[in-house]
Design a protein around this motif. Structure first.
Motif, PDB file in Angstrom:
ATOM      1  N   UNK A 203      51.334  31.629  31.677  1.00 55.01           N
ATOM      2  CA  UNK A 203      50.162  32.368  31.383  1.00 55.01           C
ATOM      3  C   UNK A 203      49.682  32.812  32.691  1.00 55.01           C
ATOM      4  N   UNK A 204      48.972  34.027  32.857  1.00 56.65           N
ATOM      5  CA  UNK A 204      48.515  34.394  34.069  1.00 56.65           C
ATOM      6  C   UNK A 204      47.012  35.051  34.061  1.00 56.65           C
ATOM      7  N   UNK A 205      45.990  34.090  34.133  1.00 54.25           N
ATOM      8  CA  UNK A 205      44.482  34.440  33.846  1.00 54.25           C
ATOM      9  C   UNK A 205      44.152  35.567  34.885  1.00 54.25           C
ATOM     10  N   UNK A 206      44.451  35.223  36.271  1.00 55.96           N
ATOM     11  CA  UNK A 206      43.857  36.412  37.095  1.00 55.96           C
ATOM     12  C   UNK A 206      44.176  37.893  36.657  1.00 55.96           C
ATOM     13  N   UNK A 207      45.415  37.899  36.367  1.00 55.18           N
ATOM     14  CA  UNK A 207      46.092  39.077  35.751  1.00 55.18           C
ATOM     15  C   UNK A 207      45.316  39.522  34.679  1.00 55.18           C
ATOM     16  N   UNK A 208      45.169  38.770  33.631  1.00 59.53           N
ATOM     17  CA  UNK A 208      44.584  38.885  32.379  1.00 59.53           C
ATOM     18  C   UNK A 208      43.100  39.410  32.545  1.00 59.53           C
ATOM     19  N   UNK A 209      42.449  38.721  33.508  1.00 59.15           N
ATOM     20  CA  UNK A 209      41.091  39.272  33.750  1.00 59.15           C
ATOM     21  C   UNK A 209      40.843  40.675  34.428  1.00 59.15           C
ATOM     22  N   UNK A 210      41.952  40.885  35.323  1.00 61.82           N
ATOM     23  CA  UNK A 210      41.662  42.269  36.030  1.00 61.82           C
ATOM     24  C   UNK A 210      42.150  43.246  34.596  1.00 61.82           C
ATOM     25  N   UNK A 211      42.713  43.009  33.598  1.00 54.91           N
ATOM     26  CA  UNK A 211      43.063  44.094  32.635  1.00 54.91           C
ATOM     27  C   UNK A 211      41.830  44.062  31.794  1.00 54.91           C
ATOM     28  N   UNK A 213      38.876  43.268  32.721  1.00 53.49           N
ATOM     29  CA  UNK A 213      37.394  43.822  33.566  1.00 53.49           C
ATOM     30  C   UNK A 213      37.067  45.256  33.306  1.00 53.49           C
ATOM     31  N   UNK A 214      38.306  46.145  33.293  1.00 54.74           N
ATOM     32  CA  UNK A 214      37.667  47.715  33.366  1.00 54.74           C
ATOM     33  C   UNK A 214      37.407  48.036  31.714  1.00 54.74           C
ATOM     34  N   UNK A 215      37.726  47.334  30.876  1.00 56.71           N
ATOM     35  CA  UNK A 215      37.334  47.584  29.530  1.00 56.71           C
ATOM     36  C   UNK A 215      36.156  47.002  28.896  1.00 56.71           C
ATOM     37  N   UNK A 216      35.993  45.955  29.763  1.00 49.59           N
ATOM     38  CA  UNK A 216      34.816  44.935  29.457  1.00 49.59           C
ATOM     39  C   UNK A 216      33.401  45.576  29.391  1.00 49.59           C
ATOM     40  N   UNK A 217      32.575  45.107  28.234  1.00 45.42           N
ATOM     41  CA  UNK A 217      31.315  45.739  28.332  1.00 45.42           C
ATOM     42  C   UNK A 217      30.463  44.426  28.343  1.00 45.42           C
ATOM     43  N   UNK A 218      30.965  43.388  28.859  1.00 39.97           N
ATOM     44  CA  UNK A 218      30.260  42.051  28.965  1.00 39.97           C
ATOM     45  C   UNK A 218      29.866  41.387  27.601  1.00 39.97           C
ATOM     46  N   UNK A 223      35.083  41.265  24.450  1.00 37.02           N
ATOM     47  CA  UNK A 223      35.970  40.990  25.328  1.00 37.02           C
ATOM     48  C   UNK A 223      37.043  40.170  24.843  1.00 37.02           C
ATOM     49  N   UNK A 224      36.992  39.336  23.981  1.00 34.34           N
ATOM     50  CA  UNK A 224      37.921  38.524  23.189  1.00 34.34           C
ATOM     51  C   UNK A 224      38.971  39.449  22.427  1.00 34.34           C
TER      52      UNK A 224
END
Length: 301
Positions: A203-211, A213-218, A223-224
């Protein structure tokens, strides 16, 4: 050949939030494997659940690190090279590699496995918390050799891989180095008669968070859904054979939030395995979820 996937629930026994999540997932049939952190506060509760439910594949998560700032644990063996100045296990795997002796690490592996036996548990397999026993952080590959020797002595399968695929190479790790680790694990696995998955998906959470973030509405729930979409792409883009990945499912509780700022990742992982869409997606893409006991059956046919 079919595509098999082991999704192992790591960090069982770490805290109550982890125990409640893992046990709920087992009871609902939504996970098939987990591993217990024997030095942690809720480990004995997890062991009792394993004894009471022998139908589940539950093993030992060999633990040599204590990574959280305010929630700590010490080794079972009380060996001096395994602890920091405060008497807790080292915070990360690099510190383990630089400070811990082979003798003390072997004593701690034995202490953790032997305690599970003494309590009446029959582990299904062994794996390693934070990769501290792989040896790759400090190029002490003898740690992996030692670990596989002990797995062979005890007669347990182990989380490592005997083959590689560029799709599964961890971010930031050169593929030749990834392949070199495979050669070591394959050689020593064969020497000590230790069964392992064919592949590992780290699992690569830093890479996942980068994916995300651009689509996130907070929004936590929205986000899930982004996370679920991205993780299922990874879980289905795997080679034929047996691949293992791992999660750290936990309930969303004040306890969990006090331990780690990344609590939401663990809550999402719990939600992911309880989500019918996850299991429907895997089935649709020809992925069969299996346990470590299934791995042993497949490897010994």
């Amino acid at each position: 050949m079919a595509k098999y996937l082991i999704v192992n629930a790591d960090d069982y026994g770490m805290c109550q939030a982890a125990n409640d999540a893992v046990e709920d997932l087992f009871r609902k049939g939504n996970i098939k494997s987990a591993t217990i952190m024997m030095p942690c506060p809720k480990a004995e509760d997890a062991v009792r659940f394993s004894i009471d439910n022998p139908q589940y594949a539950i093993g030992i998560h060999l633990t040599m690190t204590s990574e959280w700032n305010t929630y700590k644990w010490a080794p079972l063996s009380s060996r001096k090279t395994l602890v920091d100045e405060n008497g807790y296990m080292w915070k990360n795997s690099t510190q383990v590699g630089r400070n811990a002796s082979y003798e003390d690490l072997e004593a701690e592996v034995r202490a953790q496995v032997d305690k599970s036996h003494a309590l009446g548990m029959k582990p299904s397999h062994l794996d390693n918390h934070m990769g501290s026993l792989y040896g790759h952080f400090t190029m002490r590959f003898g740690l992996l050799k030692m670990t596989l020797r002990l797995c062979g002595e005890y007669g347990y399968a182990f989380r490592m891989f005997t083959d590689t695929d560029k799709r599964l190479c961890p971010a930031g790790v050169p593929y030749p180095a990834f392949s070199l680790l495979k050669l070591f694990s394959k050689h020593w696995g064969k020497k000590y008669n230790v069964l392992m998955p064919d592949y590992m998906l780290f699992p690569d959470w830093p890479a996942m968070n980068k994916k995300i973030a651009p689509k996130s509405k907070g929004n936590f729930d929205e986000d899930y859904l982004i996370y679920r979409e991205e993780i299922l792409k990874l879980w289905t883009d795997i080679p034929e054979g047996i691949t293992e990945t791992f999660i750290h499912p936990s309930l969303d509780t004040p306890e969990l939030r006090s331990i780690t700022g990344s609590w939401h990742q663990r809550v999402w992982e719990y939600r992911l395995m309880n989500d019918p869409c996850t299991h429907e997606y895997l089935e649709k893409h020809g992925i069969t979820l299996i346990s470590y006991r299934d791995l042993i059956k497949l490897k010994t046919k």
